[in-house]
Motif scaffolding. Sequence first.
Motif, short mmCIF file in Angstrom:
data_model
loop_
_atom_site.label_atom_id
_atom_site.label_comp_id
_atom_site.label_asym_id
_atom_site.label_seq_id
_atom_site.Cartn_x
_atom_site.Cartn_y
_atom_site.Cartn_z
N VAL A 49 0.62 -1.27 0.00
CA VAL A 49 0.05 0.21 0.16
C VAL A 49 0.89 1.20 0.12
CG1 VAL A 49 -1.90 -0.99 1.24
CG2 VAL A 49 -0.12 0.04 2.68
N ASN A 50 2.22 1.28 0.09
CA ASN A 50 2.87 2.33 -0.29
C ASN A 50 4.08 2.09 -1.28
OD1 ASN A 50 4.29 0.72 1.61
ND2 ASN A 50 5.66 2.54 2.52
N GLY A 51 3.54 1.33 -2.28
CA GLY A 51 4.34 1.02 -3.55
C GLY A 51 5.61 -0.15 -3.28
N LYS A 188 1.69 1.54 -11.91
CA LYS A 188 2.62 1.85 -13.17
C LYS A 188 2.10 1.38 -14.16
CE LYS A 188 6.92 3.56 -11.25
NZ LYS A 188 6.71 3.24 -9.83
N SER A 189 1.64 0.20 -14.49
CA SER A 189 1.33 -0.38 -15.73
C SER A 189 0.10 -1.37 -15.68
CB SER A 189 2.42 -1.16 -16.14
OG SER A 189 2.70 -2.29 -15.41
N THR A 194 -2.42 4.70 -7.14
CA THR A 194 -1.27 5.16 -6.64
C THR A 194 -1.12 5.23 -5.22
OG1 THR A 194 -0.82 6.50 -8.78
CG2 THR A 194 0.75 6.94 -6.88
N PRO A 195 -0.43 4.48 -4.53
CA PRO A 195 0.94 3.86 -5.15
C PRO A 195 0.74 2.33 -5.01
CG PRO A 195 1.11 4.43 -2.79
CD PRO A 195 0.09 4.76 -2.94
N GLY A 196 -0.14 1.59 -5.31
CA GLY A 196 -0.31 0.38 -5.11
C GLY A 196 0.58 -0.45 -5.68
N ILE A 228 -8.74 -2.06 -3.04
CA ILE A 228 -9.61 -2.71 -3.73
C ILE A 228 -9.28 -2.43 -5.36
CG2 ILE A 228 -12.06 -1.88 -4.80
CD1 ILE A 228 -12.81 -1.06 -1.96
N SER A 229 -8.74 -1.23 -5.55
CA SER A 229 -8.18 -1.06 -6.91
C SER A 229 -7.07 -2.05 -7.41
CB SER A 229 -7.46 0.24 -7.11
OG SER A 229 -6.25 0.21 -6.55
#
Length: 457
Positions: A49-51, A188-189, A194-196, A228-229
Amino acid sequence: MRRAFHSSLGWDLTEVDRLDDLHRPRGALKKAQGLAAELFGSQKSFFLVNGVTGGMLALFSALCQPGDRVLLSRLSHKSAVHGIALSGALPRYIPVEREPHTGFPLNVSPDAVEGALREEAGARLVLITSPSYWGVTAPLDDIARITSRYGALLLVDEAHGGHLPFYPQRLPHSAGAGADLWLHSAHKSLGALTPGGMLHLGSRRHAAKLRHWLQVFQTSSPPYPLMISLDLARRGLALNGTELYRRCWEWALELRLRLEKEGCRLIGVREVAAAGFALDPCRLTMLFPAGEGVLAAKKLAGKSRIQVELEDSGYLLAIAGPALLSYSPCSLARRFGRSLREAGTRAWNKPEGCSAAGDGTSPGFFPPNFFEGASSFFLTPQDALRAPARAVNLESAAGLISAETVALSPPGIPLLTPGEIIAEETAAFLCKKREGGASFHGTADPALRRIRVLRGP
């Protein structure tokens, strides 16, 4: 915007009843992460959850002890350096191959990885960034066989490559190569918020340690809209990923063809393949031999409303993806060509023997010889960050030991790492970037008029 934001507040949930707990998943989140593992070919997957940054910090803390040797590509993101510093490990950079005609950085070769492992007997972990920021993938299958033979763990920063398994033309990716651990920046792709991100394990051997350190580096109140995303992005790929990225592949190849007809000089799929690597066609690097890349980017962002990912004097990096499929590659290429010609740029028909960056650097974001060999470390990044330091003028820093990370972001690749001896070429390059108005990350002085170095005689 206020109405749209208001509608999203109903999804800002918390850990109650069946909504589950990210750090002790037993219900919905456990199922969601299990489905992600199934889709991406891992034995276990964790939502981040923070990339990828949070995952990288947890990985090094879980897997490395103070003094352990870690081999990593010079293309690695600054989060890898931060993770190494937290663990107390000592980095050793692996040389990066370059495209022979333009000097463009490609990736690390199997021979370079084996050479580094031979020199650093007992290295604990090998970190490969694949694909690179510019979309070049390393030969991961061969590298995985080498790291296995030497008893080292293979970690892949696949932040920009979560979509690679869905391409019709197979590009090297972590799951297919049998990497031990790999990371995806789903924002990113893959279409997540962001920032999943996601952390994938090739085996469950380190799962317990990683679970602990992920709790350390991630919030105890994870955002449910983001999680969820991640699940929605996973579901979309499971249902339509192959077809979606088949269309992206074909669309990007058509755009490349049209841009070349407009006269644009691109780093090509074939020339990268000829050097033994592979290129994601959705990453388009355009070369400006006369050094007019920044001017071109401003023109594109203005009249044509085209925002590129990264610009420098010698090149632009543009990224294509599913959101662009509704655009015609032909009309988009014409917009590129018209804007660049109106700007008076000369990115067309690169003259023989002209540097890609126009200033002798390759491709304009790195000092000379940056990719050619291992850096000289006086002590570990952790020790350097804790040692007494002083600030000196950048012009007089050559030969001293850096006490801070120096990076331009994007691409976020450290030009200097704490504990690293500052080469004369690096100091000169940083002075040149500073004069061009660059803003630096990781430094006490963002303008880098002065740099922090270790105190000494």
